[in-house]
Design a protein around this motif. Structure first.
Motif, PDB file in Angstrom:
ATOM      1  N   GLN A 145       0.756  -1.116  -0.189  1.00  0.00           N
ATOM      2  CA  GLN A 145       0.280  -0.007   0.146  1.00  0.00           C
ATOM      3  C   GLN A 145       0.964   1.298   0.482  1.00  0.00           C
ATOM      4  OE1 GLN A 145      -2.457   0.285   3.211  1.00  0.00           O
ATOM      5  NE2 GLN A 145      -4.340   0.916   2.419  1.00  0.00           N
ATOM      6  N   ASN A 194      -2.328  -4.324   2.507  1.00  0.00           N
ATOM      7  CA  ASN A 194      -1.178  -5.028   2.106  1.00  0.00           C
ATOM      8  C   ASN A 194      -2.533  -6.407   2.278  1.00  0.00           C
ATOM      9  OD1 ASN A 194       0.341  -3.326   1.764  1.00  0.00           O
ATOM     10  ND2 ASN A 194       1.467  -3.143   3.653  1.00  0.00           N
ATOM     11  N   GLU A 195      -3.027  -6.778   3.454  1.00  0.00           N
ATOM     12  CA  GLU A 195      -3.739  -7.793   3.107  1.00  0.00           C
ATOM     13  C   GLU A 195      -4.662  -8.256   1.765  1.00  0.00           C
ATOM     14  OE1 GLU A 195      -3.993 -10.126   5.653  1.00  0.00           O
ATOM     15  OE2 GLU A 195      -2.276  -8.920   5.919  1.00  0.00           O
ATOM     16  N   MET A 196      -5.696  -7.110   1.209  1.00  0.00           N
ATOM     17  CA  MET A 196      -5.827  -7.600   0.355  1.00  0.00           C
ATOM     18  C   MET A 196      -5.062  -7.742  -1.161  1.00  0.00           C
ATOM     19  SD  MET A 196      -9.070  -4.883   0.281  1.00  0.00           S
ATOM     20  CE  MET A 196      -9.286  -5.167  -2.266  1.00  0.00           C
ATOM     21  N   ASN A 197      -3.773  -6.978  -1.321  1.00  0.00           N
ATOM     22  CA  ASN A 197      -2.713  -6.636  -1.867  1.00  0.00           C
ATOM     23  C   ASN A 197      -2.023  -8.306  -1.944  1.00  0.00           C
ATOM     24  OD1 ASN A 197      -3.463  -4.280  -2.932  1.00  0.00           O
ATOM     25  ND2 ASN A 197      -2.021  -3.567  -1.515  1.00  0.00           N
ATOM     26  N   LYS A 198      -2.030  -8.732  -0.514  1.00  0.00           N
ATOM     27  CA  LYS A 198      -0.947 -10.527  -0.670  1.00  0.00           C
ATOM     28  C   LYS A 198      -2.373 -11.220  -1.405  1.00  0.00           C
ATOM     29  CE  LYS A 198       0.927 -13.120   2.539  1.00  0.00           C
ATOM     30  NZ  LYS A 198       0.473 -13.436   3.571  1.00  0.00           N
ATOM     31  N   TYR A 199      -3.618 -11.700  -1.008  1.00  0.00           N
ATOM     32  CA  TYR A 199      -4.452 -12.080  -1.924  1.00  0.00           C
ATOM     33  C   TYR A 199      -5.113 -12.179  -2.912  1.00  0.00           C
ATOM     34  CZ  TYR A 199      -2.600 -13.742   3.299  1.00  0.00           C
ATOM     35  OH  TYR A 199      -2.219 -14.327   4.472  1.00  0.00           O
TER      36      TYR A 199
END
Length: 107
Positions: free
Chosen positions: A5, A33-38
């Motif tokens: 992010q 970041n949690e969305m970007n990772k998965y």
């Protein structure tokens, strides 16, 4: 690619329709970041070097150039549109961007 992010990434935004920002240009990752990772998609705010002083634009300095994050043209893109990572926002720029996003979409 970390895809954090508030990173600045070069993105191929074409094809576009109508008044959407087009071309390959820097964008700021605004999804967490949690969305970007998965997920295979990320949410970005495109950048432009020419902008009027709209309340939905955030001034950003990148590689000694002044650009503007265009918060009124936020879009979700597939990660495959990313050409390369370019850098990241400063803490002051992140604070301003968060404020404009909140003002534009939340309040």
């Amino acid at each position: 690619m970390g895809l954090a992010q508030y990173a600045i990434v070069l993105v191929n935004l074409d094809p576009t329709i109508g008044s959407e920002i087009r071309k390959t240009r820097p964008c700021i990752i605004i999804s967490p970041n949690e969305m970007n990772k998965y997920l295979s998609t990320i949410v970005v705010a495109p950048m432009t070097t020419s902008s009027k002083n709209y309340p939905t634009r955030v001034k950003v300095k990148h590689h000694s150039k002044i650009g503007f994050a265009v918060v009124d043209q936020v879009r979700t893109i597939d990660k495959r549109r990313i050409v390369k990572e370019l850098g990241a926002l400063s803490k002051a720029e992140i604070k301003e961007l968060k404020s404009v996003i909140k003002e534009t979409y939340v309040d």
